[in-house]
Design a protein around this motif. Structure first.
Motif, PDB file in Angstrom:
ATOM      1  N   ALA A 236      28.853   5.920  59.727  1.00 51.12           N
ATOM      2  CA  ALA A 236      30.279   5.763  59.614  1.00 51.12           C
ATOM      3  C   ALA A 236      30.727   6.198  58.321  1.00 51.12           C
ATOM      4  CB  ALA A 236      30.838   4.532  59.698  1.00 51.12           C
ATOM      5  N   LEU A 237      30.360   6.289  57.555  1.00 53.51           N
ATOM      6  CA  LEU A 237      29.978   7.069  55.997  1.00 53.51           C
ATOM      7  C   LEU A 237      29.904   8.930  56.351  1.00 53.51           C
ATOM      8  CD1 LEU A 237      30.888   6.564  53.275  1.00 53.51           C
ATOM      9  CD2 LEU A 237      28.489   5.744  52.998  1.00 53.51           C
ATOM     10  N   ALA A 238      28.909   8.694  57.187  1.00 57.23           N
ATOM     11  CA  ALA A 238      28.675   9.882  56.790  1.00 57.23           C
ATOM     12  C   ALA A 238      29.123  11.197  57.602  1.00 57.23           C
ATOM     13  CB  ALA A 238      27.278  10.065  57.359  1.00 57.23           C
ATOM     14  N   LEU A 239      29.976  10.699  58.633  1.00 58.69           N
ATOM     15  CA  LEU A 239      31.247  11.054  59.278  1.00 58.69           C
ATOM     16  C   LEU A 239      32.364  10.841  58.637  1.00 58.69           C
ATOM     17  CD1 LEU A 239      31.234   9.273  62.889  1.00 58.69           C
ATOM     18  CD2 LEU A 239      30.373  11.935  62.016  1.00 58.69           C
ATOM     19  N   VAL A 240      32.782  10.188  58.018  1.00 58.62           N
ATOM     20  CA  VAL A 240      34.243   9.830  56.802  1.00 58.62           C
ATOM     21  C   VAL A 240      33.526  11.472  55.470  1.00 58.62           C
ATOM     22  CG1 VAL A 240      35.586   8.776  55.186  1.00 58.62           C
ATOM     23  CG2 VAL A 240      34.252   7.819  57.087  1.00 58.62           C
ATOM     24  N   ILE A 241      32.513  11.597  55.450  1.00 56.48           N
ATOM     25  CA  ILE A 241      32.087  12.629  54.139  1.00 56.48           C
ATOM     26  C   ILE A 241      32.288  13.416  54.899  1.00 56.48           C
ATOM     27  CG2 ILE A 241      30.630  13.645  52.703  1.00 56.48           C
ATOM     28  CD1 ILE A 241      29.574  10.980  52.354  1.00 56.48           C
ATOM     29  N   ILE A 242      32.326  14.227  56.279  1.00 53.20           N
ATOM     30  CA  ILE A 242      32.166  15.140  57.171  1.00 53.20           C
ATOM     31  C   ILE A 242      33.891  15.871  57.551  1.00 53.20           C
ATOM     32  CG2 ILE A 242      32.220  16.462  59.428  1.00 53.20           C
ATOM     33  CD1 ILE A 242      28.790  15.144  59.519  1.00 53.20           C
ATOM     34  N   GLY A 243      34.624  14.554  58.000  1.00 51.27           N
ATOM     35  CA  GLY A 243      36.003  14.681  57.524  1.00 51.27           C
ATOM     36  C   GLY A 243      36.463  15.131  56.815  1.00 51.27           C
ATOM     37  N   ALA A 244      36.031  15.108  55.516  1.00 51.06           N
ATOM     38  CA  ALA A 244      36.414  14.412  54.302  1.00 51.06           C
ATOM     39  C   ALA A 244      36.345  15.932  53.463  1.00 51.06           C
ATOM     40  CB  ALA A 244      36.070  14.045  53.129  1.00 51.06           C
ATOM     41  N   ILE A 245      34.512  17.351  53.831  1.00 51.05           N
ATOM     42  CA  ILE A 245      34.966  18.047  53.553  1.00 51.05           C
ATOM     43  C   ILE A 245      35.588  19.294  54.515  1.00 51.05           C
ATOM     44  CG2 ILE A 245      32.836  19.907  54.121  1.00 51.05           C
ATOM     45  CD1 ILE A 245      30.745  17.803  52.965  1.00 51.05           C
ATOM     46  N   ASN A 246      35.744  18.823  56.148  1.00 58.34           N
ATOM     47  CA  ASN A 246      36.586  19.651  57.139  1.00 58.34           C
ATOM     48  C   ASN A 246      37.898  19.628  56.346  1.00 58.34           C
ATOM     49  OD1 ASN A 246      36.701  21.159  59.543  1.00 58.34           O
ATOM     50  ND2 ASN A 246      38.239  19.380  60.684  1.00 58.34           N
ATOM     51  N   TRP A 247      38.369  18.689  55.869  1.00 59.92           N
ATOM     52  CA  TRP A 247      39.870  18.532  55.548  1.00 59.92           C
ATOM     53  C   TRP A 247      39.866  19.379  54.571  1.00 59.92           C
ATOM     54  CZ3 TRP A 247      43.961  17.672  57.531  1.00 59.92           C
ATOM     55  CH2 TRP A 247      44.665  17.073  58.509  1.00 59.92           C
TER      56      TRP A 247
ATOM     57  N   ALA B  75      39.859  21.760  72.063  1.00 60.60           N
ATOM     58  CA  ALA B  75      38.764  21.176  72.883  1.00 60.60           C
ATOM     59  C   ALA B  75      38.555  20.663  72.490  1.00 60.60           C
ATOM     60  CB  ALA B  75      37.892  22.622  71.864  1.00 60.60           C
ATOM     61  N   ILE B  76      37.422  19.619  74.006  1.00 57.24           N
ATOM     62  CA  ILE B  76      37.637  18.308  73.508  1.00 57.24           C
ATOM     63  C   ILE B  76      36.845  17.321  72.433  1.00 57.24           C
ATOM     64  CG2 ILE B  76      35.708  19.261  75.853  1.00 57.24           C
ATOM     65  CD1 ILE B  76      37.824  15.349  75.616  1.00 57.24           C
ATOM     66  N   LEU B  77      35.201  18.497  72.276  1.00 56.06           N
ATOM     67  CA  LEU B  77      34.465  18.467  71.730  1.00 56.06           C
ATOM     68  C   LEU B  77      34.893  18.771  70.128  1.00 56.06           C
ATOM     69  CD1 LEU B  77      31.216  20.517  73.170  1.00 56.06           C
ATOM     70  CD2 LEU B  77      31.649  18.293  73.401  1.00 56.06           C
ATOM     71  N   SER B  78      35.599  18.660  69.868  1.00 56.57           N
ATOM     72  CA  SER B  78      36.453  18.722  68.579  1.00 56.57           C
ATOM     73  C   SER B  78      37.547  17.599  68.404  1.00 56.57           C
ATOM     74  CB  SER B  78      37.362  19.934  68.517  1.00 56.57           C
ATOM     75  OG  SER B  78      37.117  21.229  67.872  1.00 56.57           O
ATOM     76  N   ARG B  79      38.360  16.924  69.830  1.00 60.26           N
ATOM     77  CA  ARG B  79      38.615  16.268  69.943  1.00 60.26           C
ATOM     78  C   ARG B  79      38.331  14.365  69.541  1.00 60.26           C
ATOM     79  NH1 ARG B  79      43.841  16.315  73.956  1.00 60.26           N
ATOM     80  NH2 ARG B  79      43.768  14.187  72.629  1.00 60.26           N
ATOM     81  N   ILE B  80      36.818  14.757  69.588  1.00 59.70           N
ATOM     82  CA  ILE B  80      35.612  13.941  70.040  1.00 59.70           C
ATOM     83  C   ILE B  80      35.679  13.686  68.583  1.00 59.70           C
ATOM     84  CG2 ILE B  80      33.380  12.554  70.352  1.00 59.70           C
ATOM     85  CD1 ILE B  80      33.598  14.036  73.610  1.00 59.70           C
ATOM     86  N   VAL B  81      35.110  14.409  67.933  1.00 65.06           N
ATOM     87  CA  VAL B  81      34.011  14.654  66.285  1.00 65.06           C
ATOM     88  C   VAL B  81      35.549  14.092  66.079  1.00 65.06           C
ATOM     89  CG1 VAL B  81      34.318  15.867  64.196  1.00 65.06           C
ATOM     90  CG2 VAL B  81      33.020  16.935  66.877  1.00 65.06           C
ATOM     91  N   TYR B  82      36.783  14.882  65.630  1.00 62.55           N
ATOM     92  CA  TYR B  82      37.962  13.516  65.051  1.00 62.55           C
ATOM     93  C   TYR B  82      38.400  12.389  65.297  1.00 62.55           C
ATOM     94  CZ  TYR B  82      39.617  18.899  63.887  1.00 62.55           C
ATOM     95  OH  TYR B  82      39.598  20.219  64.292  1.00 62.55           O
ATOM     96  N   THR B  83      38.126  11.992  66.414  1.00 60.49           N
ATOM     97  CA  THR B  83      38.543  10.347  67.599  1.00 60.49           C
ATOM     98  C   THR B  83      37.392   9.524  66.424  1.00 60.49           C
ATOM     99  OG1 THR B  83      39.305  11.326  68.798  1.00 60.49           O
ATOM    100  CG2 THR B  83      38.067   9.311  68.392  1.00 60.49           C
ATOM    101  N   LEU B  84      36.374  10.339  66.067  1.00 62.27           N
ATOM    102  CA  LEU B  84      34.849   9.866  65.386  1.00 62.27           C
ATOM    103  C   LEU B  84      34.842   9.149  64.082  1.00 62.27           C
ATOM    104  CD1 LEU B  84      31.848  10.757  67.629  1.00 62.27           C
ATOM    105  CD2 LEU B  84      32.966   8.512  67.793  1.00 62.27           C
ATOM    106  N   VAL B  85      35.499  10.401  63.308  1.00 62.56           N
ATOM    107  CA  VAL B  85      36.084  10.781  61.815  1.00 62.56           C
ATOM    108  C   VAL B  85      37.246   9.540  62.330  1.00 62.56           C
ATOM    109  CG1 VAL B  85      36.581  11.658  60.376  1.00 62.56           C
ATOM    110  CG2 VAL B  85      35.564  12.366  61.500  1.00 62.56           C
ATOM    111  N   GLY B  86      38.013   9.235  62.671  1.00 62.12           N
ATOM    112  CA  GLY B  86      39.035   8.240  62.067  1.00 62.12           C
ATOM    113  C   GLY B  86      38.659   7.029  62.891  1.00 62.12           C
ATOM    114  N   ILE B  87      37.926   6.763  63.438  1.00 66.81           N
ATOM    115  CA  ILE B  87      37.402   5.237  63.584  1.00 66.81           C
ATOM    116  C   ILE B  87      36.209   5.111  62.285  1.00 66.81           C
ATOM    117  CG2 ILE B  87      35.727   3.676  65.278  1.00 66.81           C
ATOM    118  CD1 ILE B  87      37.093   5.283  67.513  1.00 66.81           C
ATOM    119  N   SER B  88      35.410   5.928  62.344  1.00 66.02           N
ATOM    120  CA  SER B  88      34.208   6.076  60.704  1.00 66.02           C
ATOM    121  C   SER B  88      35.221   5.270  59.811  1.00 66.02           C
ATOM    122  CB  SER B  88      33.441   6.905  60.732  1.00 66.02           C
ATOM    123  OG  SER B  88      33.105   7.642  61.545  1.00 66.02           O
TER     124      SER B  88
END
Length: 107
Positions: free
Chosen positions: A8-19, A39-52
């Motif tokens: 979860a922390l790794a995904l949050v870091i990825i999300g922070a870099i993206n933002w 795209a469905i894959l982008s939405r999955i990644v965004y959802t996983l980052v939010g849950i993380s």
């Protein structure tokens, strides 16, 4: 649970870099890699980052365990125990030594 928190922390870091990229350069890396924001894959990644992010909230409010607390107090550098605490003790009275030095100089 620690493995889930690390992922979860790794995904949050990825999300922070993206933002950060979005804020600084108006460049959405996730959308670029996975074919746009819709795209469905982008939405999955965004959802996983939010849950993380929600999972990492538990890290913010979790109390330190005794083991973690002990690790913070007993820091070791190169195998040596390092303590930055200060010891307070009585000061040595050096006035006698100074008087003897004056007397020796005068003679």
């Amino acid at each position: 649970m620690k493995t889930l928190q690390r992922i979860a922390l790794a995904l949050v870091i990825i999300g922070a870099i993206n933002w950060g990229l979005i804020g600084l350069f108006q460049f959405d890396l996730v959308a670029t890699i996975f074919g746009g924001q819709d795209a469905i894959l982008s939405r999955i990644v965004y959802t996983l980052v939010g849950i993380s992010g929600l999972i990492c909230l538990s890290l913010l409010f979790a109390p330190m365990t005794e083991e973690e607390d002990r690790d913070v107090d007993n820091r070791a550098i190169d195998g040596r125990q390092v303590s930055y605490s200060t010891e307070f003790a009585e000061e040595n009275d050096l006035s006698d030594i100074k008087e003897e030095d004056r007397e020796n100089r005068d003679q």
